[in-house]
Design an enzyme around this catalytic site. Structure first.
Site, short mmCIF file in Angstrom:
data_model
loop_
_atom_site.label_atom_id
_atom_site.label_comp_id
_atom_site.label_asym_id
_atom_site.label_seq_id
_atom_site.Cartn_x
_atom_site.Cartn_y
_atom_site.Cartn_z
N SER A 126 0.85 -1.20 0.00
CA SER A 126 0.00 0.00 0.00
C SER A 126 0.88 1.25 0.00
CB SER A 126 -0.91 0.01 1.24
OG SER A 126 -1.69 -1.17 1.29
N GLY A 129 6.01 -0.66 -0.03
CA GLY A 129 6.80 0.52 0.28
C GLY A 129 7.22 0.53 1.73
N LYS A 166 6.91 1.04 8.85
CA LYS A 166 5.81 1.14 7.90
C LYS A 166 4.56 1.59 8.62
CE LYS A 166 5.18 -2.16 4.96
NZ LYS A 166 4.78 -1.09 4.00
N GLU A 192 -0.47 -5.34 5.74
CA GLU A 192 0.87 -5.38 5.13
C GLU A 192 1.76 -6.37 5.84
OE1 GLU A 192 1.92 -1.26 5.41
OE2 GLU A 192 1.56 -0.94 3.28
O1 DER Z 1 1.77 2.63 5.06
C1 DER Z 1 2.70 1.98 4.56
O2 DER Z 1 3.34 1.10 5.21
C2 DER Z 1 3.16 2.30 3.17
O3 DER Z 1 3.75 1.18 2.54
C3 DER Z 1 4.17 3.41 3.29
O4 DER Z 1 5.06 3.10 4.26
C4 DER Z 1 4.91 3.72 1.99
O5 DER Z 1 4.24 4.73 1.42
P1 DER Z 1 4.83 5.51 0.15
O6 DER Z 1 5.17 4.46 -0.87
O7 DER Z 1 3.68 6.38 -0.25
O8 DER Z 1 6.03 6.27 0.62
#
Ligand code: DER
Length: 234
Positions: free
Chosen positions: A29, A86, A98, A107
């Site tokens: 996400s 991410g 995260k 996640e």
């Molecule tokens: O919420 C999360 O863990 C997302 O993976 C975040 O950490 C990464 O978000 P971004 O790709 O918008 O930086």
């Protein structure tokens, strides 16, 4: 190069390095994974790949459906070949913070079911140690318990925990895809902080659902750099 381009080159490189035919793929996400899903969709069409995609949030589910990918679920596919996600921060040992997007619980579940977790990010997420740059640790909690949890963590480890509010998007606190609250723990660590031990202690507190500390879970990380290169850490 813009941060968005840095995210894109990292995500594209990770997908090209790790995705082959007949895989179950965990879809993370946030904003960087959007590029990863775009690349997956391109390759499914150009190479006629057979992929089943497992979401980590409502956002990820929409990404999968909007890009014409096959939506799967853990009930049918409890073992995931590779998860791509991410991070808000990633240290030299690939430990991550995260949850900046509020999706940490699913996640972490998906990451735990994956043989391989790949992190994709822009260069601002690449740190020496956790909390070096990203100064808060998201913690998903059962709503009724957020105050006692806040008090317990502050007394055990210091720092300051704040309930994540919806702001202009929603009156009152953010409610996660799982019906929980997020406490953001503003905590200044150091290179020697034992985040693994802290994570284990926090997870023992009644009402804590999960934390944004992904310790020892990622196998490799891709960071898009300002000069257009991609740094890989493993
Ligand atoms: O919420 C999360 O863990 C997302 O993976 C975040 O950490 C990464 O978000 P971004 O790709 O918008 O930086």
């Amino acid at each position: 190069m813009s941060l968005e381009m840095a995210k894109k080159i990292a995500a594209y490189k990770a997908v090209d390095d790790h995705i082959t035919d007949n895989l179950v793929v965990g879809i993370g996400s946030g904003s960087t994974i959007v590029y990863g899903v775009q690349r997956l969709a391109e390759r499914v069409i150009s190479e006629n790949l057979n992929l089943i995609c497992i979401p980590t949030s409502f956002q990820a589910k929409q990404l999968i459906l909007d890009n014409g990918l096959i939506l799967g679920e853990l009930d049918r596919n409890p073992t995931i070949d590779v998860a791509i996600d991410g991070a808000d921060e990633c240290d030299v040992e690939l430990n991550c913070i995260k949850g900046g997007g509020g999706c940490l619980l699913q996640e972490k579940i998906v990451a735990s079911c994956a043989k391989t977790l790949i992190i994709v990010a822009d260069h601002t997420k690449n740190s020496e140690y956790l909390t070096e740059k990203y100064k808060k640790i998201p913690i998903e909690v059962t709503p009724i318990a957020y105050i006692p949890i806040k008090n317990r963590i502050e007394s055990l480890f210091g720092g300051d925990l704040k309930l994540r509010m919806g702001g202009s998007a929603k009156a009152g606190p953010i409610v996660t895809d799982n019906g929980n609250f997020i406490l953001d723990w503003f905590f200044d660590g150091s290179p020697t902080t034992d985040f693994d031990g802290i994570n284990r202690e926090i997870m023992m507190i009644p009402g804590v659902v999960d934390t944004g500390l992904f310790i020892g879970m990622a196998k490799k990380a891709y960071f898009g750099m300002p000069d257009g290169s991609v740094i890989e850490k493993e």
